[in-house]
Write an enzyme that holds these catalytic residues in place. Sequence first.
Site, mmCIF file in Angstrom:
data_model
loop_
_atom_site.group_PDB
_atom_site.id
_atom_site.type_symbol
_atom_site.label_atom_id
_atom_site.label_comp_id
_atom_site.label_asym_id
_atom_site.label_seq_id
_atom_site.Cartn_x
_atom_site.Cartn_y
_atom_site.Cartn_z
ATOM 1 N N ASN A 58 -45.132 28.448 23.118
ATOM 2 C CA ASN A 58 -46.579 26.961 21.745
ATOM 3 C C ASN A 58 -46.300 26.293 22.029
ATOM 4 O OD1 ASN A 58 -48.656 26.667 20.902
ATOM 5 N ND2 ASN A 58 -47.908 27.507 18.224
ATOM 6 N N TRP A 59 -47.324 25.256 22.115
ATOM 7 C CA TRP A 59 -47.789 23.834 23.240
ATOM 8 C C TRP A 59 -47.888 23.283 22.235
ATOM 9 C CZ3 TRP A 59 -47.904 24.688 29.101
ATOM 10 C CH2 TRP A 59 -46.706 25.135 30.092
ATOM 11 N N LYS A 60 -49.157 23.462 21.482
ATOM 12 C CA LYS A 60 -49.444 23.483 20.427
ATOM 13 C C LYS A 60 -50.490 22.178 20.963
ATOM 14 C CE LYS A 60 -46.458 23.865 16.774
ATOM 15 N NZ LYS A 60 -45.350 23.851 16.390
ATOM 16 N N HIS A 114 -51.216 31.092 13.278
ATOM 17 C CA HIS A 114 -50.602 29.818 13.096
ATOM 18 C C HIS A 114 -50.257 28.995 11.683
ATOM 19 C CE1 HIS A 114 -46.871 27.078 13.970
ATOM 20 N NE2 HIS A 114 -47.116 27.277 14.843
ATOM 21 N N GLU A 158 -49.772 26.101 11.376
ATOM 22 C CA GLU A 158 -50.844 24.733 11.371
ATOM 23 C C GLU A 158 -52.330 25.241 10.976
ATOM 24 O OE1 GLU A 158 -49.231 23.673 14.892
ATOM 25 O OE2 GLU A 158 -47.416 23.703 13.876
ATOM 26 N N GLU A 179 -42.353 33.180 10.838
ATOM 27 C CA GLU A 179 -42.389 31.757 11.329
ATOM 28 C C GLU A 179 -42.042 30.860 10.164
ATOM 29 O OE1 GLU A 179 -43.047 30.416 15.080
ATOM 30 O OE2 GLU A 179 -45.483 30.073 13.764
ATOM 31 N N GLY A 181 -40.967 22.742 13.664
ATOM 32 C CA GLY A 181 -40.630 21.684 13.834
ATOM 33 C C GLY A 181 -39.705 20.344 13.004
ATOM 34 N N SER A 204 -38.473 26.372 15.110
ATOM 35 C CA SER A 204 -36.636 25.217 15.093
ATOM 36 C C SER A 204 -35.460 26.403 16.367
ATOM 37 C CB SER A 204 -35.927 24.466 13.919
ATOM 38 O OG SER A 204 -36.994 23.964 13.494
ATOM 39 N N GLY A 225 -41.591 26.034 19.335
ATOM 40 C CA GLY A 225 -42.264 25.028 20.019
ATOM 41 C C GLY A 225 -41.840 24.108 20.648
ATOM 42 N N GLY A 226 -41.520 23.038 19.860
ATOM 43 C CA GLY A 226 -40.817 21.668 20.913
ATOM 44 C C GLY A 226 -39.869 22.427 21.660
HETATM 45 P P1 PGA Z 1 -40.860 24.169 16.311
HETATM 46 O O1 PGA Z 1 -42.510 25.369 16.337
HETATM 47 O O2 PGA Z 1 -40.367 25.416 17.486
HETATM 48 O O3 PGA Z 1 -40.528 23.268 16.901
HETATM 49 O O4 PGA Z 1 -39.643 24.319 15.263
HETATM 50 C C1 PGA Z 1 -42.349 26.853 16.390
HETATM 51 C C2 PGA Z 1 -43.565 27.071 15.999
HETATM 52 O O5 PGA Z 1 -45.383 26.492 15.565
HETATM 53 O O6 PGA Z 1 -44.566 28.168 16.557
#
Ligand code: PGA
Length: 257
Positions: free
Chosen positions: A10-12, A100, A102, A172, A178, A218, A239-240
């Site tokens: 997920n590149w956000k 998600h 966010e 999640e 993050g 993470s 994500g990251g």
């Molecule tokens: P993260 O994000 O790996 O940067 O913690 C995960 C996500 O939000 O899907």
Amino acid sequence: MGRLPFFAGNWKMNKTVGEALDLVKGLKAAISGVIGVEGEVEVAVAPPFTALYAVRKEIEGSSIFLAAQNLYWEEKGAFTGEISPLMLKEVGCHYVIIGHSERRQFFGETDETVNRRIKAALAQGLKVIFCIGETLKEREGGKTFSVIERQMEGGLKGLDDREMGNMVIAYEPVWAIGTGKTATPEQAEEVHRFIRGKIEKLYSRGVSEEIRIQYGGSVTPENIKGLMNQPNIDGALMGGASLKAESFSKIVRFKEL
Ligand code: PGA
């Protein structure tokens, strides 16, 4: 047959078109041989909307699937700023991430709007990565399971067994996203087991055994192996770590770590 491990990046709100192309080219090279013919794992990337078309061209003929990060439930019309399921299907998306944390935190998504989005996505033939997870406050207040249960009942409302075959669940924990603070494999497994049990109650044993449940929060090349050793963890939503071909591919190649 066991559940095929599924890794999605997920590149956000990251990567311009040029950067997205560089990343996906690097990823393609770094994971060749692991996916596809051998069918060992499944991989998807979720670039921002602006890069979907370019990335789709770049992954054509590879085994990487294209995913979107969100959608709106209407097919078309006066909804400024929104993207429809039809548009995502046509641009080449196979998956869409829905709910998600966010989106829930910053953009007012509720269990009800998540449910509407899921139904619209499935109706258009998109597969869904449905995200759920508790906040730190909820975990500390002993509410993890009741929150997960509420999100599942709300988000999956009205879906039948057949539709569940096109769903992936991503657990999640919000406190792990993050933050560098991953859930331990045991903490994650406990919730994954609960989610699978809940699917069995809502649907059937068959549906619960087939559905894939990704862990997200993470995830790194350092912690993926321990997570994947758990019986109810079937992959990861990253994500990251998905923003660099090196860490993304290491996670996909977790068996070699
Ligand atoms: P993260 O994000 O790996 O940067 O913690 C995960 C996500 O939000 O899907």
